[in-house]
Every structure is written in structure tokens, then in C-alpha cells.
Design a protein around this motif. Structure first.
Motif, PDB file in Angstrom:
ATOM      1  N   SER A 243      71.354  57.197  34.321  1.00 55.09           N
ATOM      2  CA  SER A 243      72.336  57.814  35.222  1.00 55.09           C
ATOM      3  C   SER A 243      73.780  57.579  34.789  1.00 55.09           C
ATOM      4  N   ILE A 244      74.030  56.639  33.860  1.00 57.53           N
ATOM      5  CA  ILE A 244      75.422  56.322  33.513  1.00 57.53           C
ATOM      6  C   ILE A 244      75.816  56.853  32.122  1.00 57.53           C
ATOM      7  N   PHE A 245      74.973  57.695  31.538  1.00 61.31           N
ATOM      8  CA  PHE A 245      75.346  58.379  30.296  1.00 61.31           C
ATOM      9  C   PHE A 245      76.244  59.563  30.626  1.00 61.31           C
ATOM     10  N   PRO A 246      77.320  59.840  29.893  1.00 60.39           N
ATOM     11  CA  PRO A 246      77.802  59.141  28.697  1.00 60.39           C
ATOM     12  C   PRO A 246      78.893  58.116  28.970  1.00 60.39           C
ATOM     13  N   ASP A 247      79.116  57.762  30.246  1.00 60.87           N
ATOM     14  CA  ASP A 247      80.208  56.829  30.561  1.00 60.87           C
ATOM     15  C   ASP A 247      79.997  55.459  29.932  1.00 60.87           C
ATOM     16  N   CYS A 248      78.718  55.029  29.885  1.00 61.30           N
ATOM     17  CA  CYS A 248      78.395  53.789  29.178  1.00 61.30           C
ATOM     18  C   CYS A 248      78.326  54.116  27.693  1.00 61.30           C
ATOM     19  N   GLY A 249      78.981  53.332  26.868  1.00 57.94           N
ATOM     20  CA  GLY A 249      79.039  53.651  25.442  1.00 57.94           C
ATOM     21  C   GLY A 249      77.884  53.120  24.623  1.00 57.94           C
ATOM     22  N   GLY A 250      76.852  52.600  25.274  1.00 61.95           N
ATOM     23  CA  GLY A 250      75.772  51.949  24.525  1.00 61.95           C
ATOM     24  C   GLY A 250      74.865  52.894  23.768  1.00 61.95           C
ATOM     25  N   CYS A 251      74.412  53.957  24.398  1.00 61.30           N
ATOM     26  CA  CYS A 251      73.369  54.830  23.831  1.00 61.30           C
ATOM     27  C   CYS A 251      73.928  56.212  23.535  1.00 61.30           C
ATOM     28  N   MET A 252      74.769  56.308  22.540  1.00 64.30           N
ATOM     29  CA  MET A 252      75.465  57.566  22.292  1.00 64.30           C
ATOM     30  C   MET A 252      74.541  58.692  21.848  1.00 64.30           C
ATOM     31  N   TYR A 253      73.355  58.360  21.305  1.00 64.94           N
ATOM     32  CA  TYR A 253      72.498  59.384  20.717  1.00 64.94           C
ATOM     33  C   TYR A 253      71.266  59.692  21.570  1.00 64.94           C
ATOM     34  N   GLN A 254      71.245  59.258  22.829  1.00 63.71           N
ATOM     35  CA  GLN A 254      70.017  59.380  23.618  1.00 63.71           C
ATOM     36  C   GLN A 254      69.624  60.816  23.929  1.00 63.71           C
ATOM     37  N   THR A 255      70.538  61.768  23.842  1.00 64.38           N
ATOM     38  CA  THR A 255      70.177  63.169  24.091  1.00 64.38           C
ATOM     39  C   THR A 255      69.625  63.841  22.834  1.00 64.38           C
ATOM     40  N   MET A 256      69.604  63.131  21.718  1.00 64.39           N
ATOM     41  CA  MET A 256      68.962  63.610  20.491  1.00 64.39           C
ATOM     42  C   MET A 256      67.525  63.094  20.448  1.00 64.39           C
TER      43      MET A 256
ATOM     44  N   HIS B 219      79.735  47.590  30.577  1.00 62.92           N
ATOM     45  CA  HIS B 219      81.127  48.043  30.587  1.00 62.92           C
ATOM     46  C   HIS B 219      81.224  49.545  30.334  1.00 62.92           C
ATOM     47  N   LYS B 220      82.145  50.162  31.020  1.00 64.52           N
ATOM     48  CA  LYS B 220      82.433  51.567  30.783  1.00 64.52           C
ATOM     49  C   LYS B 220      83.003  51.722  29.381  1.00 64.52           C
ATOM     50  N   LYS B 221      82.635  52.809  28.715  1.00 62.44           N
ATOM     51  CA  LYS B 221      83.080  53.065  27.353  1.00 62.44           C
ATOM     52  C   LYS B 221      84.602  53.005  27.267  1.00 62.44           C
ATOM     53  N   GLY B 222      85.101  52.179  26.341  1.00 61.31           N
ATOM     54  CA  GLY B 222      86.536  52.079  26.127  1.00 61.31           C
ATOM     55  C   GLY B 222      87.257  51.186  27.118  1.00 61.31           C
ATOM     56  N   SER B 223      86.514  50.502  27.992  1.00 64.79           N
ATOM     57  CA  SER B 223      87.150  49.654  29.004  1.00 64.79           C
ATOM     58  C   SER B 223      86.598  48.240  28.933  1.00 64.79           C
ATOM     59  N   THR B 224      87.484  47.262  29.082  1.00 67.28           N
ATOM     60  CA  THR B 224      87.025  45.869  29.144  1.00 67.28           C
ATOM     61  C   THR B 224      86.950  45.374  30.585  1.00 67.28           C
ATOM     62  N   TYR B 225      87.263  46.256  31.526  1.00 66.77           N
ATOM     63  CA  TYR B 225      87.302  45.843  32.928  1.00 66.77           C
ATOM     64  C   TYR B 225      86.277  46.578  33.788  1.00 66.77           C
ATOM     65  N   ASP B 226      86.216  47.900  33.700  1.00 63.50           N
ATOM     66  CA  ASP B 226      85.329  48.670  34.569  1.00 63.50           C
ATOM     67  C   ASP B 226      83.873  48.437  34.187  1.00 63.50           C
ATOM     68  N   VAL B 227      83.046  48.124  35.189  1.00 64.58           N
ATOM     69  CA  VAL B 227      81.626  47.834  34.974  1.00 64.58           C
ATOM     70  C   VAL B 227      80.785  48.864  35.711  1.00 64.58           C
ATOM     71  N   LEU B 228      79.811  49.438  35.016  1.00 65.91           N
ATOM     72  CA  LEU B 228      78.913  50.436  35.596  1.00 65.91           C
ATOM     73  C   LEU B 228      77.593  49.784  35.998  1.00 65.91           C
ATOM     74  N   ASN B 229      77.102  50.089  37.185  1.00 68.64           N
ATOM     75  CA  ASN B 229      75.798  49.579  37.606  1.00 68.64           C
ATOM     76  C   ASN B 229      74.704  50.157  36.720  1.00 68.64           C
ATOM     77  N   ALA B 230      73.999  49.275  36.014  1.00 69.68           N
ATOM     78  CA  ALA B 230      72.969  49.718  35.061  1.00 69.68           C
ATOM     79  C   ALA B 230      71.589  49.583  35.692  1.00 69.68           C
ATOM     80  N   PHE B 231      71.391  50.287  36.803  1.00 72.77           N
ATOM     81  CA  PHE B 231      70.142  50.136  37.552  1.00 72.77           C
ATOM     82  C   PHE B 231      68.959  50.864  36.922  1.00 72.77           C
ATOM     83  N   ASP B 232      69.221  51.694  35.886  1.00 73.05           N
ATOM     84  CA  ASP B 232      68.111  52.399  35.247  1.00 73.05           C
ATOM     85  C   ASP B 232      68.289  52.442  33.731  1.00 73.05           C
TER      86      ASP B 232
END
Length: 463
Positions: free
Chosen positions: A73-86, A157-170
Motif C-alpha cells: 500500500s505504500i508504493f512508490p512513496d517508500c523507496g525500498g522496492c522500486m522495481y516491484q511493478t516489474m 522512511h518515506k523516499k527522500g526523507s529522514t523524518y517521515d515514516v510510513l506505516n509498513a503494515f503490508d
């Protein structure tokens, strides 16, 4: 083009690591976090001479390579899995091409070419991870808020941010057991209004949730990292955690106190609130003790592929003395020990060396010796001479002053395991100029959905 201007264009290709190329009016702009074929809007944020970089603002049109929807639910705001739609096969193909292009140039520039001027070595493609999702055996989640003064969040962490945190519930990189634990811990503290640590003001309580889960046994360590600024009774949280319906089993619940100003997860004091502070994981038939801060490959399934590939490249080491430089917790040393006369591992992290010694004893291995220290200095002090060298340095590669010393041993063969191909490309230049040639290279993907990839290289001394 000027800084601050906004443009639109198509990402024509992506170079390692994560460098998309967009051509506007004959000028190439590097835009990160994209996929080849995407139409993007970006802002020019760096300009140094002819070098231009843009910050991705929006994906206007999907790439033809994006053949599946987001899996969390947090793609693409989370920068971890940039290629998951491939699709995974396309990810592997792209990573292999990125690495080959980079290493082709490095090897050709160093003069290892055939009669036609092409790089003269065998590139053996890429091996995928046996598990595309739920492969991570370790995850560090952060406490914070998604926006200033928002409700407590626990996740990434939200992509490009050291402060904003996204709930990674899934999050799909981890086993469902970890997701259940994350939801439980987040809900527990959210319902009680407990504060999180604010990095700028250096105030607050909750910092991180560090989870480790053994892929082979399902044993789980739950590590709650807080400051000492507040005191909370964690007994009820412990009971909630132990009552969760998990596939695996929580074998340890630890409260780690960290008052460091740095955001790095570390321990000033560790309190074991339940069970023990370790579990055992198995790789290629060997057991390894894993503690909260042990270095251990985050993808156990992919690590077996990596180490099998390295073992194949290393070949016969009967009656040989092997140097395992940058040996970590001694995984490669112990895999080689049955077929070598002696293995000497060198590692700068003392805790990793201690773990390597314990793991060797656990596995009944007596012909491995582990030395704590900087490779640059320790290799001057070792009396034995190696017959074979294995190199597995950190992301930045081998220290430039250590490289000539390693080459100076004059061994016939070396295997270099790299977690950052650009560092490997830089280091290969010296090896090739000092009498070695690249024989074979193979990539191993331990980090599906992400931009990262491992590379195994066989170096052979020229006659």
C-alpha cells in the motif's frame, strides 16, 4: 537548463545503481527511482558543468515493463522496492545488463580485450533468489509520524526523507509473522499515546523495532529500541506478542536502550524481557548463531545461491591455505574448511569475529582461524602465505592501500564477492593492470524488487 526548472521526458535506460537517463534537447539528465520506459516529470536539482540531475516529481505514464500492480500500500512513496511493478524475470534481466555494461567498460579500459577490441571474459548472467517475496530475515522499522505532528507510525522512511515514516503494515519483503508483530507493537504504543524519539530535538522514547526471523526454523527475535528518557512497563506488550498466532515462534523479546544522538540502531544496554538473545540459522548444512546485531546475509535463501556460486568458482582447495579477507561471521571460511588445509579469516568488526569463532566451534570446525583487525594492517602481520584468496569487502570495496598488498601475494586465483558492482569495477582496474585477468563473472540477486545485486568474480593470474 537551469536548476529549479521542471521538465517531462521518457526514461530511456537505467544504469546501476538506480540512475535513469532522460534525454531532453540532446542533453542527458540523471533521474533516480524510475523504470525504463516511464514518462516522468522531474525538477533539475543539480547542475555541474554538463552533468545534470533531476528529482522525480511524478510518473506520468507507466512503462511497458510494468506488467503488474503494486504489491503493497505504500508504493512508490517508500523507496525500498522500486522495481516491484516489474515481473521478476524482467528485474533480473535489467540488473544483469546493468552490471555487464559497467564491468565490460572497466575490463576493456584496463586492456583485457579480444582481437576485435571487445572485453574478453565470460559473463554468466544472473541467478535469482529462490524467494521473490518474504525473503528478508532481518528488518529495521522506525517509529515516527507520516507528517508533522501526525499520529504515531511504525514502518519505513518515506523516499527522500529522514523524518517521515510510513506505516509498513503490508510490506511484502518480510514474512507475515513480522507484519503481525509490527501491527501489534504499533497498535500497543499508539493506543497508549507513547512518544517517539525526535531526532532534531533529541527527545522522546520509541526509536526502532528490529525484527529477526530464521528462515529455516521460524525462530524470531523481537527487539524494541528506545531511549532511557521514559519508563514503561512492557509486560502487557510481551503477553500480547506471545499470544499472536504466528507460523514461527518468538524465542526472545529484548528491550534495547539507545541514547545515542545517531539514528543508527545500537545498544547502550540490553534487557532480555523474555527468552534468549539469539537463535540459530542454517546455511548449506552449517549452523550459525544470530544475535540482534550479528552481521548475517538478510536473505538466507539467496545466500545459499551466492555461496554455492562462490564455492563453484573457488574450485579445489585441497591442501591449500585460504585467506578469507573481510570474513564477517565466517560463513565462507566454514563452507571452505572441509576442503582446505587451513582457512584464515580477517574481519574488522570484533563482534563478527567472536561470532565466527563460536560458529566454527558449533559446527565442529578446527582448521579456521579468525583475526580481528583491519585487512590493511593485519595482512602485514600474518606469517602464513595464502594459496588462494577470497575477498568479500563492504560496499565501498577494498581499501586502495590494501589492494597492492593483496596483489603482492601472487596467488594463482582469487574470488571477489561484491555487493556493489561500481566498487568492483574500480578495484578490477588495479587487479588487471597488475597481472590478473577476469575469467568469469556471475550476478546473484539477493535483494528482489530493489536496485541492489551481488556479483561473484573469478580472477586468474596471467602466466
Amino acid at each position: 537548463m537551469k536548476k529549479g526548472e521542471i521538465y517531462e521526458g521518457i526514461i530511456e535506460k537505467v544504469d546501476f545503481p538506480n540512475k535513469g537517463r532522460v534525454v531532453i534537447d540532446g542533453k542527458t539528465v540523471i533521474v533516480k527511482n524510475g523504470i525504463p520506459g516511464q514518462k516522468v516529470r522531474f525538477l533539475i536539482n543539480k547542475k555541474r558543468g554538463d552533468r545534470l540531475e533531476g528529482r522525480l516529481l511524478e510518473v506520468l505514464e507507466k512503462s511497458p515493463m510494468e506488467k503488474r500492480g503494486p504489491v503493497c500500500s505504500i508504493f512508490p512513496d517508500c523507496g525500498g522496492c522500486m522495481y516491484q511493478t516489474m515481473e521478476y524475470g524482467e528485474q533480473l534481466k535489467m540488473k544483469a545488463e546493468q552490471v555487464k555494461n559497467m564491468l565490460d567498460k572497466a575490463i576493456a579500459d584496463a586492456g583485457q580485450v579480444d582481437d576485435d577490441g571487445n572485453p574478453d571474459y565470460v559473463f554468466e548472467g544472473i541467478k535469482g533468489s529462490p524467494m521473490e517475496f518474504a525473503y528478508r530475515n532481518k528488518m529495521e522499522f522506525s517509529f515516527g509520524d507520516e507528517y508533522k505532528d501526525g499520529p504515531l507510525a511504525l514502518g519505513l522512511h518515506k523516499k527522500g526523507s529522514t523524518y517521515d515514516v510510513l506505516n509498513a503494515f503490508d510490506c511484502k519483503l518480510v514474512h507475515e509473522d513480522m507484519t503481525k508483530i509490527l501491527r501489534c507493537v504499533g497498535g500497543y504504543f499508539r493506543s497508549r499515546g507513547v512518544s517517539f524519539y525526535k531526532k532534531m530535538q533529541h527527545v522522546g522514547y520509541l526509536r526502532h523495532l528490529l525484527l529477526r526471523r530464521a528462515n529455516t526454523t521460524g525462530e524470531i527475535l523481537v527487539n524494541l529500541v528506545t531511549t532511557s528518557q521514559e519508563e514503561h512497563d512492557l509486560e502487557m506488550l510481551k503477553e500480547e506478542l506471545l499470544s499472536l498466532p504466528l507460523e514461527g515462534e518468538i524465542v526472545g523479546f529484548l528491550h534495547i536502550i539507545n541514547d545515542s544522538l545517531s539514528d543508527m540502531v545500537q545498544s547502550d544496554e540490553t534487557r532480555v524481557l523474555y527468552g534468549k538473545d539469539y537463535f540459530y540459522e542454517e546455511i548449506l548444512g552449517l549452523k550459525f548463531k544470530v544475535t540482534p546485531f550479528s552481521f548475517f546475509q538478510p536473505n538466507s535463501y539467496g545466500a545459499e545461491v551466492l555461496y554455492n556460486t562462490a564455492r563453484e568458482y573457488i574450485g579445489d582447495t585441497k591442501d591449500m591455505t585460504v585467506f578469507d579477507l573481510y570474513s564477517g561471521t565466517g560463513t565462507i571460511s566454514q563452507i571452505l574448511s572441509p576442503v582446505a588445509k587451513k582457512v584464515i579469516g580477517v574481519e574488522i568488526v570484533e563482534e563478527a569475529v567472536q561470532a565466527a569463532k563460536e560458529n566454527a566451534e558449533l559446527n565442529g570446525i578446527s582448521n579456521c582461524r579468525f583475526i580481528a583487525g583491519d585487512v590493511l594492517k593485519v595482512i602485514d602481520e600474518i606469517e602464513e602465505m595464502p594459496d588462494f584468496i577470497v575477498l568479500d569487502p563492504p560496499r565501498d570495496g577494498i581499501h586502495p592501500k590494501a589492494l597492492p598488498k593483496i596483489v603482492g601475494y601472487g596467488v594463482d586465483k582469487m574470488v571477489y564477492i561484491s555487493c556493489k558492482p561500481s566498487s568492483l569495477a574500480r578495484d578490477l582496474d588495479l587487479f588487471l593492470r597488475e597481472g590478473y585477468r577476469v575469467e568469469r563473472i556471475c550476478c546473484v540477486d539477493q535483494f528482489c524488487q530493489t536496485v541492489h545485486v551481488e556479483t561473484v568474480t573469478l580472477l586468474v593470474r596471467k602466466p
